[in-house]
Design a protein around this motif. Structure first.
Motif: not given
Length: 302
Positions: A259-271, A192-204
């Protein structure tokens, strides 16, 4: 004559199988009734010790029921105080629920049941939250689990990706949490847990945890049509409360992960207002959902 004998034998075998399945379902129904009674005691017991003992009894009874053949397909849908969430690929399901302590904190219980028709394959989930210093950066197992009540399972996009579990986690008297939990099941081992989630600073991160005021409600949901995870943007009630998450709540804007190539990339302020399909999928019909947006209307507070 031989054909008649074969037909009779096939009929008898079919009848025996159907009869056996019917008896198993009846046994499971009886266990479900017992579980409802025990569960009521675990909620309404006069003191914490009595409620905790009822919880342990509930776990033993549930495991006994799950040992019956075909239990994986039995829904246990009258057990309203626990979340039973099935993998969309039908490989496993997760039981998860919480126990409210007298001091306003929570302990979580759960198990992962694999879809194994030959025998019970069950992995207990043991809440280890109190001993984990950094929930976002720690990789754990089912034996040292970051307890939560799960309401949505996101299947992997390819064989190398983990599942993602979306959950609610009551924290204490002041704050609640939402959790995005990566899950890998491989060769009888739960990670449980894997470095696939990106936060708002770009850190996984190994898992993503959102903390907010007990009096607020946070939306966290997966949109399959877009491969997006969308959630409320949380802010403090005023700048002086920055970093004190018991004062955080939604500000009516939305962020997300794509989702992009095995990672979950952060998106700010989605409309979301310009994304008709997303807006439709975010809407929960109260006639269809007794538990809107996955918020546990169950034990304790939200």
């Amino acid at each position: 004559m031989k054909k008649s004998i074969i037909l009779i034998a096939c009929f008898c075998l079919t009848f025996t199988i159907v009869s056996g399945q019917s008896k198993t379902v009846e046994k499971l129904k009886e266990y479900e009734k017992t579980l409802r009674t025990i569960d009521a005691q675990s909620i309404n017991g006069e003191n914490e010790l009595e409620r905790r003992n009822s919880t342990y009894n509930f776990i033993k009874t549930l495991v006994t029921a799950l040992k019956l053949p075909g239990s994986y397909n039995y829904p246990f849908d009258s057990l309203k105080t626990i979340a039973i969430t099935k993998d969309p690929e039908n490989k496993f399901r997760i039981f998860s629920w919480l126990f409210a302590n007298d001091d306003g904190t929570y302990r979580y219980y759960g198990a992962i049941q694999m879809n194994n028709p030959k025998q019970l394959e069950l992995y207990p989930l043991k809440d280890y939250t109190d001993f984990i210093n950094n929930l976002s950066d720690t990789i754990t197992s089912n034996e040292n689990w970051v307890g939560a009540q799960y309401y949505q399972i996101i299947p992997p996009s390819n064989s190398n990706d983990p599942y993602l579990l979306l959950g609610w986690k009551g924290n204490d008297q002041k704050s609640s949490m939402r959790v995005i939990e990566p899950l890998t099941i491989s060769e009888g081992k739960i990670t449980m847990g894997a470095p696939v989630l990106q936060d708002s600073t770009g850190k996984h991160l190994n898992r993503m945890v959102f903390e907010y005021s007990k009096s607020a409600s946070m939306m966290l949901k997966y949109i399959p049509s877009k491969k997006w995870i969308v959630f409320d943007h949380l802010v403090p009630s005023d700048k002086s409360k920055t970093g004190h998450y018991e004062y955080y709540g939604p500000d009516l804007s939305y962020d997300g992960l794509k989702y992009e190539k095995g990672k979950w990339v952060y998106m700010n302020n989605i409309n979301l207002t310009n994304e008709a399909s997303v807006a439709d999928e975010l809407f929960n019909d109260p006639k269809k959902l007794a538990n809107p947006q996955g918020t546990p209307a169950k034990r304790g507070k939200n």
